[in-house]
Design a protein around this motif. Structure first.
Motif, PDB file in Angstrom:
ATOM      1  N   LEU A 125       0.822  -1.212   0.000  1.00 52.84           N
ATOM      2  CA  LEU A 125       0.000   0.000   0.000  1.00 52.84           C
ATOM      3  C   LEU A 125       0.855   1.260   0.000  1.00 52.84           C
ATOM      4  O   LEU A 125       0.502   2.259  -0.636  1.00 52.84           O
ATOM      5  N   LEU A 126       1.978   1.216   0.716  1.00 54.48           N
ATOM      6  CA  LEU A 126       2.844   2.403   0.770  1.00 54.48           C
ATOM      7  C   LEU A 126       3.406   2.715  -0.608  1.00 54.48           C
ATOM      8  O   LEU A 126       3.478   3.883  -1.010  1.00 54.48           O
ATOM      9  N   ASP A 127       3.808   1.689  -1.350  1.00 59.81           N
ATOM     10  CA  ASP A 127       4.335   1.921  -2.698  1.00 59.81           C
ATOM     11  C   ASP A 127       3.278   2.580  -3.589  1.00 59.81           C
ATOM     12  O   ASP A 127       3.576   3.505  -4.350  1.00 59.81           O
ATOM     13  N   VAL A 128       2.043   2.104  -3.497  1.00 62.40           N
ATOM     14  CA  VAL A 128       0.952   2.686  -4.294  1.00 62.40           C
ATOM     15  C   VAL A 128       0.712   4.125  -3.872  1.00 62.40           C
ATOM     16  O   VAL A 128       0.538   5.020  -4.712  1.00 62.40           O
ATOM     17  N   ALA A 129       0.724   4.368  -2.563  1.00 60.07           N
ATOM     18  CA  ALA A 129       0.501   5.720  -2.054  1.00 60.07           C
ATOM     19  C   ALA A 129       1.565   6.680  -2.571  1.00 60.07           C
ATOM     20  O   ALA A 129       1.246   7.771  -3.058  1.00 60.07           O
ATOM     21  N   VAL A 130       2.817   6.287  -2.504  1.00 56.07           N
ATOM     22  CA  VAL A 130       3.920   7.146  -2.949  1.00 56.07           C
ATOM     23  C   VAL A 130       3.848   7.384  -4.446  1.00 56.07           C
ATOM     24  O   VAL A 130       4.077   8.504  -4.926  1.00 56.07           O
ATOM     25  N   ARG A 131       3.508   6.357  -5.222  1.00 55.54           N
ATOM     26  CA  ARG A 131       3.412   6.507  -6.680  1.00 55.54           C
ATOM     27  C   ARG A 131       2.366   7.534  -7.076  1.00 55.54           C
ATOM     28  O   ARG A 131       2.439   8.131  -8.144  1.00 55.54           O
TER      29      ARG A 131
END
Length: 288
Positions: free
Chosen positions: A72-78
């Motif tokens: 989820l963090l990767d998606v949020a940052v993207r």
């Protein structure tokens, strides 16, 4: 303007979600202003540009999660968010469910398609418009902070006007000494793409010459000299006035060499019976 708005939509999709969209620079390249561009986008799309950007980015994020994105963090940052919590709030506001639920259950997700503006043939009814130049003036009266409501009567404005004693209306009319004459409904401090519910300043008052002293107890809004487009309308209230607002964006501005400049909008009522009005909408403009 239609081509410019479509190019702006393309820019939204072409800009990485982690980057800020340079709307001001885009507007300069297209020979217009950020203020006018945002106002036209909001009027024609039915939503602020900022809201469209948020919906598009959450649409892409939702597709990633439904496809099984694991982190989820990767998606949020993207998609431009520094934390899962901030991303989750934005995601829920658009989709009505959490990112974790979207990843686990695949939806339902709300998709924001790419907008495409098209020119339709309008203008079968001529618009009564006058361009006039006003010197510097002062709008004075009684102001209140109220929420923006796009359709129907604004009860907060109604309550504000009802609280002004009848004798004060008489005093204001006698005080006014500049154009536009008479009692005015002034809307100010509105961001160019403000969403419904945003706070604005509503002033119920009159226009004074720049050198006329402002009596104690009145709110004042000082305006520089400049051009104004004056649109006349008559019919059921408030539908006629609200339809006139829409027509300025869909019909008049795209076919005339003028654009909106920052400043308040002014409505002068020539006749008003509660459900019928003959009025003028004054918008600050400059040559495009």
């Amino acid at each position: 303007m239609i081509g410019t708005l479509n190019a702006l939509v393309d820019l939204v999709d072409a800009t990485d979600s982690t980057e800020e969209i340079d709307v001001a620079g885009f507007a300069r390249e297209r020979g217009t202003t950020e203020y006018h561009l945002r106002r036209m986008f909001s009027a024609l799309a039915g939503m602020p540009l900022s809201e469209y950007v948020r919906r598009r980015r959450m649409t892409l994020a939702g597709a990633e999660l439904a496809a099984g994105a694991s982190n989820l963090l990767d998606v949020a940052v993207r998609h431009g968010y520094g934390s899962v919590e901030a991303f989750a709030r934005a995601f829920r506001a658009v989709h009505g469910l959490s990112p974790a639920d979207a990843r686990r259950e695949g939806g339902p997700l709300r998709t924001q398609p790419t907008l495409r503006f098209r020119l339709s043939v309008e203008g079968s009814t001529p618009m009564d418009v006058t361009i006039t130049h006003l010197p510097a003036l002062v709008l004075v009266g009684h102001a209140a902070e109220v929420p923006l409501i796009h359709e129907g009567v604004n009860p907060h404005i109604q309550a504000h006007i009802a609280a002004i004693p009848p004798e004060e209306h008489v005093r204001l009319k006698e005080l006014g000494d500049a154009e536009p004459s008479g009692i005015l409904a002034v809307t100010a401090d509105v961001e160019p793409d403000a969403p419904e519910g945003s706070l604005l300043t509503y002033l119920h008052g009159v226009a004074l010459q720049a050198g006329t002293p402002v009596p104690d107890g009145l709110d004042a809004l000082r305006l520089d000299d400049g051009a104004w487009a004056v649109f006349a309308a008559r019919g059921p209230f408030p539908a006629t006035l609200q339809n006139l607002w829409a027509a300025t964006a869909t019909e008049w501005f795209p076919s005339n060499p003028w654009r909106l400049r920052p400043g308040p909008s002014i409505v002068r009522y020539l006749e008003f019976t509660g459900d019928f009005a003959s009025c003028e909408l004054w918008l600050p403009v400059e040559q495009g």
